[in-house]
Design an enzyme around this catalytic site. Structure first.
Site, PDB file in Angstrom:
ATOM      1  N   HIS A 139     -75.414 -37.530  -8.332  1.00  0.00           N
ATOM      2  CA  HIS A 139     -75.566 -35.679  -8.500  1.00  0.00           C
ATOM      3  C   HIS A 139     -76.705 -35.105  -9.142  1.00  0.00           C
ATOM      4  O   HIS A 139     -77.167 -34.055  -8.381  1.00  0.00           O
ATOM      5  CB  HIS A 139     -75.044 -35.496  -9.843  1.00  0.00           C
ATOM      6  CG  HIS A 139     -75.187 -34.127 -11.140  1.00  0.00           C
ATOM      7  ND1 HIS A 139     -74.393 -33.090  -9.894  1.00  0.00           N
ATOM      8  CD2 HIS A 139     -75.939 -34.163 -11.861  1.00  0.00           C
ATOM      9  CE1 HIS A 139     -74.730 -31.824 -10.768  1.00  0.00           C
ATOM     10  NE2 HIS A 139     -75.209 -32.484 -12.025  1.00  0.00           N
ATOM     11  N   HIS A 152     -65.638  -6.790 -35.514  1.00  0.00           N
ATOM     12  CA  HIS A 152     -65.978  -5.923 -34.891  1.00  0.00           C
ATOM     13  C   HIS A 152     -67.165  -4.582 -35.128  1.00  0.00           C
ATOM     14  O   HIS A 152     -67.774  -3.891 -33.681  1.00  0.00           O
ATOM     15  CB  HIS A 152     -65.014  -4.264 -34.679  1.00  0.00           C
ATOM     16  CG  HIS A 152     -63.835  -5.150 -33.783  1.00  0.00           C
ATOM     17  ND1 HIS A 152     -62.888  -5.852 -33.920  1.00  0.00           N
ATOM     18  CD2 HIS A 152     -63.020  -4.970 -32.525  1.00  0.00           C
ATOM     19  CE1 HIS A 152     -61.813  -6.212 -33.405  1.00  0.00           C
ATOM     20  NE2 HIS A 152     -61.767  -5.119 -32.230  1.00  0.00           N
ATOM     21  N   GLU A 202     -65.073  -8.991 -20.346  1.00  0.00           N
ATOM     22  CA  GLU A 202     -65.974  -8.551 -20.300  1.00  0.00           C
ATOM     23  C   GLU A 202     -67.210  -9.417 -19.453  1.00  0.00           C
ATOM     24  O   GLU A 202     -67.935  -8.988 -18.518  1.00  0.00           O
ATOM     25  CB  GLU A 202     -66.548  -8.619 -21.671  1.00  0.00           C
ATOM     26  CG  GLU A 202     -65.704  -8.146 -22.482  1.00  0.00           C
ATOM     27  CD  GLU A 202     -65.034  -8.034 -23.083  1.00  0.00           C
ATOM     28  OE1 GLU A 202     -64.166  -9.631 -22.431  1.00  0.00           O
ATOM     29  OE2 GLU A 202     -64.022  -7.491 -23.676  1.00  0.00           O
ATOM     30  N   HIS A 246     -80.983 -33.071  -7.135  1.00  0.00           N
ATOM     31  CA  HIS A 246     -79.268 -32.726  -7.295  1.00  0.00           C
ATOM     32  C   HIS A 246     -78.867 -32.879  -5.564  1.00  0.00           C
ATOM     33  O   HIS A 246     -78.377 -32.298  -4.872  1.00  0.00           O
ATOM     34  CB  HIS A 246     -78.387 -31.699  -7.863  1.00  0.00           C
ATOM     35  CG  HIS A 246     -79.099 -31.522  -9.069  1.00  0.00           C
ATOM     36  ND1 HIS A 246     -80.486 -30.881  -9.954  1.00  0.00           N
ATOM     37  CD2 HIS A 246     -78.474 -31.540 -10.409  1.00  0.00           C
ATOM     38  CE1 HIS A 246     -80.421 -30.769 -10.819  1.00  0.00           C
ATOM     39  NE2 HIS A 246     -79.277 -30.940 -11.044  1.00  0.00           N
TER      40      HIS A 246
HETATM   41  C1  LIG Z   1     -72.844 -22.900 -17.348  1.00  0.00           C
HETATM   42  C2  LIG Z   1     -73.854 -24.433 -17.474  1.00  0.00           C
HETATM   43  N1  LIG Z   1     -73.203 -25.807 -18.214  1.00  0.00           N
HETATM   44  C3  LIG Z   1     -73.994 -26.411 -18.105  1.00  0.00           C
HETATM   45  C4  LIG Z   1     -74.920 -27.222 -16.334  1.00  0.00           C
HETATM   46  C5  LIG Z   1     -74.727 -28.551 -16.422  1.00  0.00           C
HETATM   47  N2  LIG Z   1     -74.543 -29.121 -15.557  1.00  0.00           N
HETATM   48  C6  LIG Z   1     -75.372 -29.138 -13.751  1.00  0.00           C
HETATM   49  S1  LIG Z   1     -73.949 -29.750 -12.687  1.00  0.00           S
HETATM   50  C7  LIG Z   1     -73.276 -29.776 -14.184  1.00  0.00           C
HETATM   51  C8  LIG Z   1     -71.657 -30.671 -13.703  1.00  0.00           C
HETATM   52  C9  LIG Z   1     -71.960 -31.020 -12.415  1.00  0.00           C
HETATM   53  O1  LIG Z   1     -70.552 -30.942 -11.680  1.00  0.00           O
HETATM   54  P1  LIG Z   1     -70.341 -30.165 -10.566  1.00  0.00           P
HETATM   55  O2  LIG Z   1     -69.935 -28.661 -10.647  1.00  0.00           O
HETATM   56  O3  LIG Z   1     -68.885 -30.668 -10.115  1.00  0.00           O
HETATM   57  O4  LIG Z   1     -71.088 -30.371  -9.237  1.00  0.00           O
HETATM   58  P2  LIG Z   1     -71.102 -31.831  -8.666  1.00  0.00           P
HETATM   59  O5  LIG Z   1     -71.639 -32.725  -9.321  1.00  0.00           O
HETATM   60  O6  LIG Z   1     -70.141 -32.140  -8.241  1.00  0.00           O
HETATM   61  O7  LIG Z   1     -72.710 -31.709  -7.311  1.00  0.00           O
HETATM   62  C10 LIG Z   1     -73.355 -28.855 -15.366  1.00  0.00           C
HETATM   63  C11 LIG Z   1     -72.199 -29.471 -16.173  1.00  0.00           C
HETATM   64  C12 LIG Z   1     -74.964 -25.537 -15.590  1.00  0.00           C
HETATM   65  N3  LIG Z   1     -74.898 -25.842 -14.640  1.00  0.00           N
HETATM   66  N4  LIG Z   1     -74.198 -24.539 -16.271  1.00  0.00           N
END
Ligand SMILES: Cc1ncc(C[n+]2csc(CCOP(=O)(O)OP(=O)(O)O)c2C)c(N)n1
Ligand SMILES: [Mg+2]
Length: 648
Positions: free
Chosen positions: A251, A460, A398, A20
């Site tokens: 990304h 529950h 939680e 990334h």
């Molecule tokens: C709980 C969770 N859901 C999904 C993902 C997969 N995932 C990795 S980065 C991302 C989103 C990217 O957007 P952002 O957080 O804005 O990061 P940017 O692209 O701006 O670096 C997702 C959905 C993850 N890492 N964790």
């Protein structure tokens, strides 16, 4: 200096052919300001206890963290390690992993976990400052979080907690780049995030994340704030990549050779892959030494500090001497008196022995204190008025609770334990999983552990929950049968320095079944609780509240001339660690019958193909507990009949 982070992120991802680049390229400026002008850190000792904590919540941007560790001259993150980004046994793993390098404070990657863990670190700092004083504990917690981090529900819980506790030394830099994987964040978000955090009780600011002086001013203000601070850093993801900047395309994939070269050209960066010009490297190395003087004066203060021994012991995770004397006394008393107690109450009794003896233990509950029995009389709540308090009212949060507890454990100096209902462990499962992965000593008291809770009904009543928890590697799941096993489980959970434990405890009263308290028999995970009168014809294997049933079944079978053993199996994970010969000795070769008021899933491991399982087949129902046990056929009569059909 920021461009060095960008170039290394580009190179690392190109070499790995995955990763990334966008986030490190976008946040390089803000991060450089943080690392070079604010973060209290000394690369010579990344574990120095009074260092600032830095959490890269947006763990996908891991090259930003590795580039910083590399550039500031940390041992163990040389250019070879960067070249092996994302390869087997490289400390530069796809997402930051605790233990891969001492400069990595926590594993991140599931979005929302890092920022929530950081809240616990900041709480730990406040508590330990109250215990040991500002001269030993006075540091900040810094977080870089992405859009995804702030969208995740867990971060809402944690941010609310941070506001409630006025964690003024917590600062979050939000990479406000308007981009997530699907594209523009406007696809899925339209709230005013800063207004939301303001409402939680945070100080909020908005800056151009590429303007170093603006970022510095905002960070400076954060250091003066009595509230936690969120700084929205407006950035361009993939900054400098001519085609991909500002798009989701940067990304999570390599830029590709052409775009990578063009991005470097746009920066005026002409060094080769993984190369950093000497003057820039020198500046970074100087930044890595910034905290050296501060650390050395801290070491001098520590050397003269009257609480030095206790501080070092607590931070090393060592238990106080004779911590187990009061609980041994309690077990001896219980074995003599044989009380009939719910194991949740037995747990409270164990805590009454442990909590006064172990100052690192900090309890809590997600608004079920009276039901989970996690507080000990006379232990004050931890609050803004009393940071030295040792019980946290987490509220009905939680997930945030479990993540913050991970942060407390990671910070060091605290053994956190919590409470909620077993069925709601699903609401904290991702954080429990991370505690297991990170090998952190975190204990969850999970009460109301079966249909035995009765009238509250199937929402529950856990049925699949034990199996789901047992499926998590490195998590010890205890389901003790009585007051003695509960005390033993607590001893083991507290002693266990390399992983989390959960205690599944009954709402209903249970008889004391053990008549010995000398040796901790739970330590082997399972053992023969009642021997057969002759050559074994059947082995009843049960946990928790179903041990009472198993003992009644044994009585009936013995009377019918069927010599029967009862095996208590309070912790499958510990039992699995024993020698095969011990397994054979305990489980025997006679008919095996598993009894547990839960689903069968997983039981074949102990029962083999020919065993019988008596338990739940699906969800429970709302009724008094005794009616439910009868309705679902988890009774001594049913087990006796099932055994008789197979034996003789
Ligand atoms: C709980 C969770 N859901 C999904 C993902 C997969 N995932 C990795 S980065 C991302 C989103 C990217 O957007 P952002 O957080 O804005 O990061 P940017 O692209 O701006 O670096 C997702 C959905 C993850 N890492 N964790
Ligand atoms: Mg984003």
């Amino acid at each position: 200096m920021a461009d060095a982070i960008r170039a290394l992120a580009i190179d690392g991802v190109e070499a790995a052919k995955s990763g990334h680049p966008g986030m490190p390229m976008g946040m390089a400026d803000a991060a450089t300001v943080l690392f070079t002008r604010f973060l209290k850190h000394d690369a010579a000792d990344p574990r120095w206890p009074d260092r600032d904590r830095f959490v890269l919540s947006a763990g996908h941007g891991s090259m930003l963290l590795y580039a910083w560790l590399h550039l500031t001259g940390h041992a163990g993150m040389g250019v070879e390690e960067l070249r092996r980004f994302r390869q087997l046994h490289s400390p530069a793993a796809g997402h930051p992993e605790l233990g891969e390098h001492p400069g990595i404070e926590t594993t991140t990657g599931p979005l929302g976990q890092g920022i929530s863990t950081a809240v616990g670190m900041a709480m730990a700092e406040r508590h330990l400052a109250a215990r040991f004083g500002k001269s030993l504990v006075d540091h900040r917690t810094w977080v870089i979080a992405s859009d995804g981090d702030l969208q995740e529900g867990i971060s809402h819980e944690a941010a609310s907690l941070a506001g409630h506790f006025s964690l003024g030394k917590l600062t979050v830099l939000w990479d406000d780049n308007h981009i997530s994987i699907d594209g523009d964040t406007a696809l899925s978000t339209s709230e005013d995030t800063l207004a939301r955090f303001k409402a939680y009780g945070w100080a909020v600011r908005r800056v151009d994340g590429h303007d170093h002086e603006a970022v510095a001013a905002a960070l400076n203000a954060a250091t003066k704030s009595r509230k936690p601070t969120l700084i929205a850093c407006r950035t361009i993801i993939g900054f400098s990549a001519p085609k991909k900047a500002g798009t989701a395309g940067s990304h999570g994939a390599p830029l590709g050779p052409e775009e990578a070269a063009a991005a470097k050209a746009a920066l005026g960066w002409d060094a080769g892959p993984f190369e950093v010009p000497a003057d820039i490297r020198e500046s970074w190395e100087a930044a890595g030494k910034r905290g050296g003087g501060t650390r050395r004066s801290w070491l001098k203060r520590l050397a003269k500090h009257p609480q030095r021994g206790d501080f070092e012991r607590a931070m090393a995770g060592k238990l106080p001497e004779r911590w187990d004397a009061p609980i041994a006394e309690w077990k001896a008393k219980a074995v003599a008196e044989k009380p009939k107690l719910a194991t949740r109450v037995a747990s409270q009794k164990a805590l009454e022995a442990l909590v006064p003896a172990i100052p690192e233990m900090i309890g809590g509950s997600a608004d079920l204190t009276g039901s989970n029995n996690t507080n000990v009389k006379g232990v004050p709540a931890l609050s803004t008025e009393n940071w030295g308090g040792r019980f946290v009212h987490w509220g009905i949060r939680e997930h945030g609770m479990a993540a913050a507890m991970n942060g407390m454990a990671l910070h060091g100096g605290i053994i956190p334990y919590s409470g909620t209902f077993l069925v709601f462990s699903d609401y904290m499962r991702p954080s429990i999983r991370l505690a297991a992965l990170m090998r952190q000593r975190v204990v969850h008291v999970l009460t109301h552990d079966s249909i035995g809770l009765g009238e509250d009904g199937p929402t529950h009543q856990p049925v699949e929950t034990l199996a789901a928890l047992r499926a998590i590697p490195n998590l010890h799941v205890f389901r003790p049968a009585d007051v003695i096993e509960t005390a033993e489980a607590w001893e083991l959970a507290v002693r266990r320095a390399d992983g989390p434990s959960v205690l599944a405890l009954s709402r209903q009263n249970l008889p004391t079944v053990r008549s010995d308290a000398g040796e901790n028999r739970t330590a082997r995970g399972g053992y023969v609780l009642a021997e057969p009168s002759g050559e074994r014809k059947a082995t009843l294997i049960a946990t928790g509240s179903e041990i009472e049933i198993a003992l009644a079944v044994r009585e009936a079978l013995e009377q019918a001339g069927i010599p029967t053993a009862v095996v208590s199996l309070p912790c499958w994970e510990l039992f699995a660690l024993q020698d095969p010969s011990y397994h054979d000795q305990v489980l025997g070769s006679a008919l095996r019958v598993g009894i547990e008021a839960a689903l069968e899933f997983g039981w074949s491991r102990w029962l083999g193909p020919d065993g019988i399982f008596i338990g739940m087949q699906g969800f429970g129902a709302s009724a008094p507990a005794s009616d439910l046990y009868r309705h679902f056929g988890i009774t001594a009569d049913a087990v006796v009949a099932a055994v008789k059909r197979r034996v003789n």
